[in-house]
Every structure is written in structure tokens, then in C-alpha cells.
Write an enzyme that holds these catalytic residues in place. Sequence first.
Site, PDB file in Angstrom:
ATOM      1  N   VAL A 143       0.837  -1.205   0.000  1.00 15.03           N
ATOM      2  CA  VAL A 143       0.000   0.000   0.000  1.00 15.03           C
ATOM      3  C   VAL A 143       0.872   1.255   0.000  1.00 15.03           C
ATOM      4  CG1 VAL A 143      -1.648   1.307   1.405  1.00 15.03           C
ATOM      5  CG2 VAL A 143      -1.968  -1.144   1.073  1.00 15.03           C
ATOM      6  N   THR A 158      -5.162  -0.834   7.141  1.00  8.51           N
ATOM      7  CA  THR A 158      -6.492  -1.322   7.536  1.00  8.51           C
ATOM      8  C   THR A 158      -6.538  -1.432   9.050  1.00  8.51           C
ATOM      9  OG1 THR A 158      -6.619  -2.528   5.469  1.00  8.51           O
ATOM     10  CG2 THR A 158      -8.130  -3.216   7.208  1.00  8.51           C
ATOM     11  N   ARG A 192      -5.373  -4.007  -5.441  1.00  7.93           N
ATOM     12  CA  ARG A 192      -5.092  -5.441  -5.423  1.00  7.93           C
ATOM     13  C   ARG A 192      -3.662  -5.681  -5.872  1.00  7.93           C
ATOM     14  NH1 ARG A 192      -9.441  -6.773  -9.732  1.00  7.93           N
ATOM     15  NH2 ARG A 192      -8.565  -4.785 -10.308  1.00  7.93           N
ATOM     16  N   LYS A 197     -13.643  -0.491   4.832  1.00  6.33           N
ATOM     17  CA  LYS A 197     -12.564  -1.366   4.363  1.00  6.33           C
ATOM     18  C   LYS A 197     -12.800  -2.819   4.796  1.00  6.33           C
ATOM     19  CE  LYS A 197      -8.802  -2.849   2.650  1.00  6.33           C
ATOM     20  NZ  LYS A 197      -7.450  -2.489   2.443  1.00  6.33           N
ATOM     21  N   PHE A 245     -15.482 -12.064  -8.508  1.00  4.38           N
ATOM     22  CA  PHE A 245     -15.263 -12.733  -7.223  1.00  4.38           C
ATOM     23  C   PHE A 245     -16.257 -13.860  -6.951  1.00  4.38           C
ATOM     24  CE2 PHE A 245     -11.647 -10.755  -5.133  1.00  4.38           C
ATOM     25  CZ  PHE A 245     -11.333  -9.868  -6.141  1.00  4.38           C
ATOM     26  N   LEU A 246     -16.621 -14.542  -8.036  1.00  8.44           N
ATOM     27  CA  LEU A 246     -17.450 -15.741  -7.893  1.00  8.44           C
ATOM     28  C   LEU A 246     -16.717 -16.939  -8.494  1.00  8.44           C
ATOM     29  CD1 LEU A 246     -21.166 -14.743  -8.692  1.00  8.44           C
ATOM     30  CD2 LEU A 246     -20.200 -15.397  -6.494  1.00  8.44           C
ATOM     31  N   GLY A 260     -12.481 -22.259  -6.355  1.00  6.80           N
ATOM     32  CA  GLY A 260     -11.118 -22.767  -6.517  1.00  6.80           C
ATOM     33  C   GLY A 260     -10.562 -23.240  -5.190  1.00  6.80           C
ATOM     34  N   CYS A 280      -4.707  -9.859   2.802  1.00 10.72           N
ATOM     35  CA  CYS A 280      -5.867  -9.069   3.236  1.00 10.72           C
ATOM     36  C   CYS A 280      -7.080  -9.889   3.646  1.00 10.72           C
ATOM     37  CB  CYS A 280      -6.258  -8.082   2.141  1.00 10.72           C
ATOM     38  SG  CYS A 280      -5.036  -6.800   1.935  1.00 10.72           S
ATOM     39  N   LYS A 327      -6.825 -12.090   6.853  1.00 12.63           N
ATOM     40  CA  LYS A 327      -6.575 -11.222   8.023  1.00 12.63           C
ATOM     41  C   LYS A 327      -7.791 -10.357   8.338  1.00 12.63           C
ATOM     42  CE  LYS A 327      -3.981  -7.382   7.024  1.00 12.63           C
ATOM     43  NZ  LYS A 327      -4.681  -6.158   7.332  1.00 12.63           N
TER      44      LYS A 327
HETATM   45  C1  UDX Z   1      -7.770  -7.788  -1.891  1.00 10.71           C
HETATM   46  C2  UDX Z   1      -8.878  -6.825  -2.328  1.00 10.71           C
HETATM   47  O1  UDX Z   1      -9.370  -7.223  -3.612  1.00 10.71           O
HETATM   48  C3  UDX Z   1      -8.376  -5.391  -2.362  1.00 10.71           C
HETATM   49  O2  UDX Z   1      -9.437  -4.518  -2.685  1.00 10.71           O
HETATM   50  C4  UDX Z   1      -7.797  -5.058  -0.982  1.00 10.71           C
HETATM   51  O3  UDX Z   1      -7.258  -3.746  -0.967  1.00 10.71           O
HETATM   52  C5  UDX Z   1      -6.724  -6.050  -0.585  1.00 10.71           C
HETATM   53  O4  UDX Z   1      -7.259  -7.380  -0.639  1.00 10.71           O
HETATM   54  P1  UDX Z   1      -5.636  -8.946  -3.045  1.00 10.71           P
HETATM   55  O5  UDX Z   1      -5.480  -9.689  -1.749  1.00 10.71           O
HETATM   56  O6  UDX Z   1      -4.445  -8.308  -3.669  1.00 10.71           O
HETATM   57  O7  UDX Z   1      -6.747  -7.769  -2.892  1.00 10.71           O
HETATM   58  O8  UDX Z   1      -6.202 -10.003  -4.101  1.00 10.71           O
HETATM   59  P2  UDX Z   1      -7.598 -10.389  -4.773  1.00 10.71           P
HETATM   60  O9  UDX Z   1      -7.455 -10.255  -6.228  1.00 10.71           O
HETATM   61  O10 UDX Z   1      -8.732  -9.692  -4.140  1.00 10.71           O
HETATM   62  O11 UDX Z   1      -7.655 -11.946  -4.420  1.00 10.71           O
HETATM   63  C6  UDX Z   1      -7.659 -12.430  -3.083  1.00 10.71           C
HETATM   64  C7  UDX Z   1      -7.791 -13.929  -3.050  1.00 10.71           C
HETATM   65  O12 UDX Z   1      -9.082 -14.344  -3.454  1.00 10.71           O
HETATM   66  C8  UDX Z   1      -6.808 -14.672  -3.953  1.00 10.71           C
HETATM   67  O13 UDX Z   1      -6.300 -15.795  -3.270  1.00 10.71           O
HETATM   68  C9  UDX Z   1      -7.650 -15.119  -5.138  1.00 10.71           C
HETATM   69  O14 UDX Z   1      -7.168 -16.293  -5.739  1.00 10.71           O
HETATM   70  C10 UDX Z   1      -8.986 -15.381  -4.432  1.00 10.71           C
HETATM   71  N1  UDX Z   1     -10.145 -15.281  -5.344  1.00 10.71           N
HETATM   72  C11 UDX Z   1     -10.469 -14.091  -5.924  1.00 10.71           C
HETATM   73  C12 UDX Z   1     -10.928 -16.415  -5.580  1.00 10.71           C
HETATM   74  O15 UDX Z   1     -10.653 -17.502  -5.054  1.00 10.71           O
HETATM   75  N2  UDX Z   1     -12.019 -16.288  -6.396  1.00 10.71           N
HETATM   76  C13 UDX Z   1     -12.370 -15.114  -6.980  1.00 10.71           C
HETATM   77  O16 UDX Z   1     -13.394 -15.085  -7.685  1.00 10.71           O
HETATM   78  C14 UDX Z   1     -11.569 -13.985  -6.748  1.00 10.71           C
END
Ligand code: UDX
Length: 429
Positions: free
Chosen positions: A11, A121, A154, A204, A249-250, A253, A260, A263
Site C-alpha cells: 500500500v 487497515t 489489489r 474497508k 469474485f465468484l 477454486g 488481506c 486477516k
Molecule cells: C484484496 C482486495 O481485492 C483489495 O481490494 C484489498 O485492498 C486487498 O485485498 P488482493 O489480496 O491483492 O486484494 O487479491 P484479490 O485479487 O482480491 O484476491 C484475493 C484472493 O481471493 C486470492 O487468493 C484469489 O485467488 C482469491 N479469489 C479471488 C478467488 O478464489 N475467487 C475469486 O473469484 C476472486
Amino acid sequence: MKITFLGHGYVGLVTATVFADLGNTVHVIGHTKDKIDNLNKGIIPIYEPGLSEVVQRNIKSKRLFFTLDYSPYIQESDIVFIAVGTPPKKNGEADLTTVFEVAEKIGKNLSGFTVVATKSTVPVGTNKKVKEIISKTKPEKAEFEVASVPEFLREGSAIGDTLNPDRIIIGTESKKAEALLVELHKPIDGHFVLTNLETAEMIKYASNSFLAVKISFANAIAKLSELTGADGIKVLEGVGLDKRVGKEFLQPGAGYGGSCFPKDVKALISIAKGYGYKFALLEEVEAINRNSRNDIVRKAEKLLGTFKNKKISVLGLAFKSNTDDMRDAPSIDIINMLKEKKAFVQAYDPQAMNNAKKIISGIEFCEDIHHTVQDANLLIVLTEWNEFKEIDLREVKKLMKTPLIIDGRNIYDSEKLKKMGFTYLGVGR
Ligand code: UDX
């Protein structure tokens, strides 16, 4: 404007660099000499596409500086950002030690009027505590206001996310601080939400937790689809196309990881507990996430029976693609479970090998994909790197001992693989 950042993690480093690139003079204060020396040479401690070039460009243009000294940079700043880590304690609570330590040091060095804005955060109420600490430590004549400006970037797309955020949240009790922060963010393309401290702090946690809810919901539907014979990927596509839900985000896996979501979900459960509310929904989100990792191992057992004398190759160690970050990566738990069950694991990741070697032991780290799949009884994909999507699977099949694939990120076309002669298990199909 003159800005100072405390902290040069994801960040701090990214937002500081973006603000410098937008024409501000930015000093980033760290506390480790080696890291600061490297940063001043343009050597950044993380893998983030495009970041190194922008850092170097701004160092050259004398807009971005890295230092160990608080003075005179805090005194000269219009805005000081706190962007230090808030790692989870054993009980899930966010550890605020560093936030409060730097608040004290900021206070001691204040002069004139300064806005102290927290990007880390932090639980609801933290910025009020930061205000108390600074009030106690500041020189009598110095004036300041605190603000909460949470960051939503991200990893892997950090610069783009910072320049084009969906929203810019500014929480403060002070109109003067609000105006200064709005002015700083004006060149950035995003919708402003101007509110109080507590609301900004909560947005957040609520955002990250909601995204974790979506992912765990997707994983639960995927599991149920596997049991019922429905195609989970199509089910979630059908659900996500409803604009009220949204398709992001659907993706089911191996579950969410990273610095983030795990935590922040834990912290929000803990914050709620502190106010006497049991956030059972989020507890279940965590349980589903753990299960998504366990399910990969269950699938491996289903395919291999015993793991004894079996070679399992793992492609992908980072918690997601385009990062070298291994924090709370599903690969750690999954590999540990495979090892406990006596499998021989050989693994490869395009960027996260060095970080993985510090955390995972007792496996073979391979130099490339070919070495990783050589003589393997089973291939498990845990990160959706483009490099893995593009591999010649016919070649992979020739190298493997038995053509079994568990696709923990659903990156391959199951029908195509089956036609090639692979036994293929994705997640949700
Ligand atoms: C996240 C938030 O998206 C961001 O807004 C915040 O500031 C910090 O946390 P980040 O941790 O960098 O960002 O990654 P992100 O792309 O959100 O993915 C997080 C996790 O979720 C990854 O392990 C990813 O593989 C998983 N994920 C994401 C899924 O399993 N399925 C999805 O559909 C999307």
C-alpha cells in the site's frame, strides 16, 4: 503537495509512487537501512508489474525519496500517510503496535498544520487513538487533523487500481482535512465518499469481508454442484450475470489467500466479538475457505489412493497470479497436507519461488514447468498464471507418469483435457 508516507509495503510503496507520479513531492520513511538503500536505487522488495519502472522514473525526477529520517520531512508535509502493516495477532485481532509507534514519532515531529491520514487497515476507533497519541506528543504550536483513507488496491494490478479506483473513501471530522485530501485525490478517477472516521474504517473491513463471502459462497455452490452433477461454473455464471450480484469474485477454486482477506475477515469477527456480536456468517466463510483447501487434497486422495511413493507436481505457489506474495497462500496448507500424507512434492512458480522457499520445506523446487511435471503421478494447479494456461498439455502428458490433473483454479478446458486422455478434476465441475 508535500507528502510523507510511513511504510513501504504494497500500500505505502504503490500509493506513494502514484502520488509522486502525479506531481507531488513524496518522502517514504522506512526503518531498515538495507531496504531504504535498495529503494533509493530503484530496487523494490516486491514483484508488482510495472511498479519498478514508475519508482525509478520518479526517483530520477526527484519527486520520490526514501529515507530513515522523520525530520525534516514530517515538519514540511501537508499530509502524512500511515501505511504500516497491521498483521493479525493469534486471536485474530489486528496488531496495531506499529501504527501507534509511528503516530508517536509523527506527533513529535509535527509543525504548522498537517493532516495525518491512515491508509493501513485498522479497526473502528483506531484513528481516534492515533489522534490522542499525536495530541500528547506534538509540540504545543503544531496543529493537525486525522483522517481515514483506506486503500483498495489489489496485488498484481496495484498501479491501475490506485489510478482508477471504484471509490475514494475519505473519513474525517475536519472540513479542512477533507478539502486537502480531496484536492490531492482530484487527478485520480474515482467516486468520492466523504464520511466520518468510523465509517471509513468500517468500509474497508466490510468490503474485504463481503468479497470473501462471495468467494466462499462460490466455493460452497461449487461443492454442491460436484455432489449433484450440476456444472458449478455455469451455475455461478448464471448467478453472476444478475447485475444485483455481479460476476466478479465468484470464481471457485482452492480458496482465498493473501495479505488481506484472511486477516481482515478474522479481524472483523474479532471486532464484532468485542462489541458482543457473534459474526457467525464470517466464521462459516472461514470454514468454507479452509475446506476449499482440504478438498484439493481429498480429490488427490480420490485419484491416487495412497500418496506413498507418489510424485505430485504443484504448479503455482503464490496466493494468486502476478504476485510473488506467499502470505496465507492456499499452496502452503495444501503442500503441508500432501507432505504429511507422505507424498513427494515438486513445485514451481514463476515469481514466488524465493518467498516460498522461506516458508515451505521438504519439497523439491523445480526450475521450470517441464522439470516439475517430469514423472509425476498427479499435477495440481494452484495459481492461475498465464504461463500455465499456455503450456503444451500434450507434452506434459508425455512427461508425466500418469495423466491426472487437479485444476484448483479452473484454468483448463475440462472437455479438451479429457479428450487428450487426462483424468481431470476441476472445482465445481
Ligand atoms: C484484496 C482486495 O481485492 C483489495 O481490494 C484489498 O485492498 C486487498 O485485498 P488482493 O489480496 O491483492 O486484494 O487479491 P484479490 O485479487 O482480491 O484476491 C484475493 C484472493 O481471493 C486470492 O487468493 C484469489 O485467488 C482469491 N479469489 C479471488 C478467488 O478464489 N475467487 C475469486 O473469484 C476472486
